[in-house]
Design a protein around this motif. Sequence first.
Motif, PDB file in Angstrom:
ATOM      1  N   SER A 174       0.809  -1.217   0.000  1.00 54.83           N
ATOM      2  CA  SER A 174       0.000   0.000   0.000  1.00 54.83           C
ATOM      3  C   SER A 174       0.844   1.270   0.000  1.00 54.83           C
ATOM      4  CB  SER A 174      -0.936   0.012   1.211  1.00 54.83           C
ATOM      5  OG  SER A 174      -0.198   0.128   2.416  1.00 54.83           O
ATOM      6  N   GLN A 175       2.138   1.145   0.248  1.00 51.61           N
ATOM      7  CA  GLN A 175       3.031   2.300   0.183  1.00 51.61           C
ATOM      8  C   GLN A 175       3.385   2.650  -1.255  1.00 51.61           C
ATOM      9  OE1 GLN A 175       3.820   4.033   3.076  1.00 51.61           O
ATOM     10  NE2 GLN A 175       2.281   2.559   3.814  1.00 51.61           N
ATOM     11  N   PHE A 176       3.184   1.696  -2.159  1.00 49.73           N
ATOM     12  CA  PHE A 176       3.557   1.898  -3.559  1.00 49.73           C
ATOM     13  C   PHE A 176       2.353   1.912  -4.500  1.00 49.73           C
ATOM     14  CE2 PHE A 176       7.047  -0.262  -1.409  1.00 49.73           C
ATOM     15  CZ  PHE A 176       8.136   0.547  -1.731  1.00 49.73           C
ATOM     16  N   VAL A 177       1.311   1.162  -4.137  1.00 52.80           N
ATOM     17  CA  VAL A 177       0.144   1.009  -5.011  1.00 52.80           C
ATOM     18  C   VAL A 177      -1.053   1.663  -4.344  1.00 52.80           C
ATOM     19  CG1 VAL A 177      -1.347  -0.641  -6.197  1.00 52.80           C
ATOM     20  CG2 VAL A 177       1.088  -1.180  -5.843  1.00 52.80           C
ATOM     21  N   LEU A 178      -1.719   2.568  -5.039  1.00 49.90           N
ATOM     22  CA  LEU A 178      -2.860   3.261  -4.441  1.00 49.90           C
ATOM     23  C   LEU A 178      -3.794   3.797  -5.513  1.00 49.90           C
ATOM     24  CD1 LEU A 178      -1.680   6.794  -3.416  1.00 49.90           C
ATOM     25  CD2 LEU A 178      -0.006   5.054  -3.948  1.00 49.90           C
ATOM     26  N   PRO A 179      -5.056   3.991  -5.182  1.00 51.46           N
ATOM     27  CA  PRO A 179      -6.000   4.593  -6.136  1.00 51.46           C
ATOM     28  C   PRO A 179      -5.666   6.062  -6.355  1.00 51.46           C
ATOM     29  CG  PRO A 179      -7.050   4.211  -4.021  1.00 51.46           C
ATOM     30  CD  PRO A 179      -5.705   3.573  -3.931  1.00 51.46           C
ATOM     31  N   TYR A 180      -6.052   6.553  -7.517  1.00 51.32           N
ATOM     32  CA  TYR A 180      -5.639   7.898  -7.933  1.00 51.32           C
ATOM     33  C   TYR A 180      -6.122   8.996  -6.994  1.00 51.32           C
ATOM     34  CZ  TYR A 180     -10.394   8.701  -9.667  1.00 51.32           C
ATOM     35  OH  TYR A 180     -11.749   8.878  -9.748  1.00 51.32           O
TER      36      TYR A 180
END
Length: 326
Positions: A174-180
């Motif tokens: 979650s530190q690298f992948v997230l919704p816009y």
Amino acid sequence: MIIKKRTKPIKLYKFEALFRRLDLEHPKRQIASETYAKSIAGYRGERSLDFPLSFLPEQKYHILHDLRLNDGTHFFQIDCLLLSSNFMIIIEVKNITGTLIFDSIFNQLIRINDNKDETAFSSPVVQVNRQVEQLQKWLKLQKFPSIPIEPLVIIGNDKTVIKSTEKEKSQNLSQFVLPYYVLPEKIKELEDRHTTHLLTDECHCTLSNQLLLKDTPLEFNILQRFYISESDLIKGIQCTNCKLFSMHRTYGTWVCNRCMATSKNAHLQGLRDYYLLINNTISNRQMNDFLHINSPHITKHLLNSLRFKTIGTNKGRKYVLNFDFE
């Protein structure tokens, strides 16, 4: 501050020109349509960044969209690069619907659609981390000072479900992948982490300008890409009303043989199609053939009226086509 704005990729215009001039039953049309659908989805995903990025202080960040650079060995493409005086952010955008499962064991992205079908993609986390390494190499090659680079994978569809195969690694993911839509908050978090001023204002601007200067858009020949022959293309001038290739020239006006619609400049779309599909130069004879114009005199008049630059003389003269696609 937007240093390089996002524009509609030229390859999308090439697809649209191809679909105008390729028979509906052509065997390569389906695969071209599938590739186009992926490309347009990617473009829409990148556009999802526009709103969250609008919250950034204009003078604090330099924003460059759709960069393609060479690290000395390989080219690499960056969807969006944010440059501040303290750090940089590489943003890789994915606009994939359904449920996305990030598999950290096999480094895959698995998409499960509404029909429960699974499709594997290469890991965007691996991809963006590689871009970080390549950008670091590029900065060293260009003799710029070292600066921290943060990688982010942004999911451009707010209905996409994001999961991980390992619960204990989900927090790290979650530190690298997230919704816009949480991008502004993430950037603020990174600002709090990177507080050291590393670039002077002059170096900040110089780096942005060099990135812009070294940007090398990919040349994309769509006919070669799908093994389509020029002879497969539908020739003639397309009617602006009924879309059939059925217009002829009468007293300075294009008239459709089918619906009788008229146009003064219907030939411009034909020349744009030639530019997108075949070449950026065209001769009188080539224009006659591609647009089905029976009079070399009319063709010469039309080309001269557009004031294109010419190369060669007499029968070897060609016109350098130039269009604005923004």
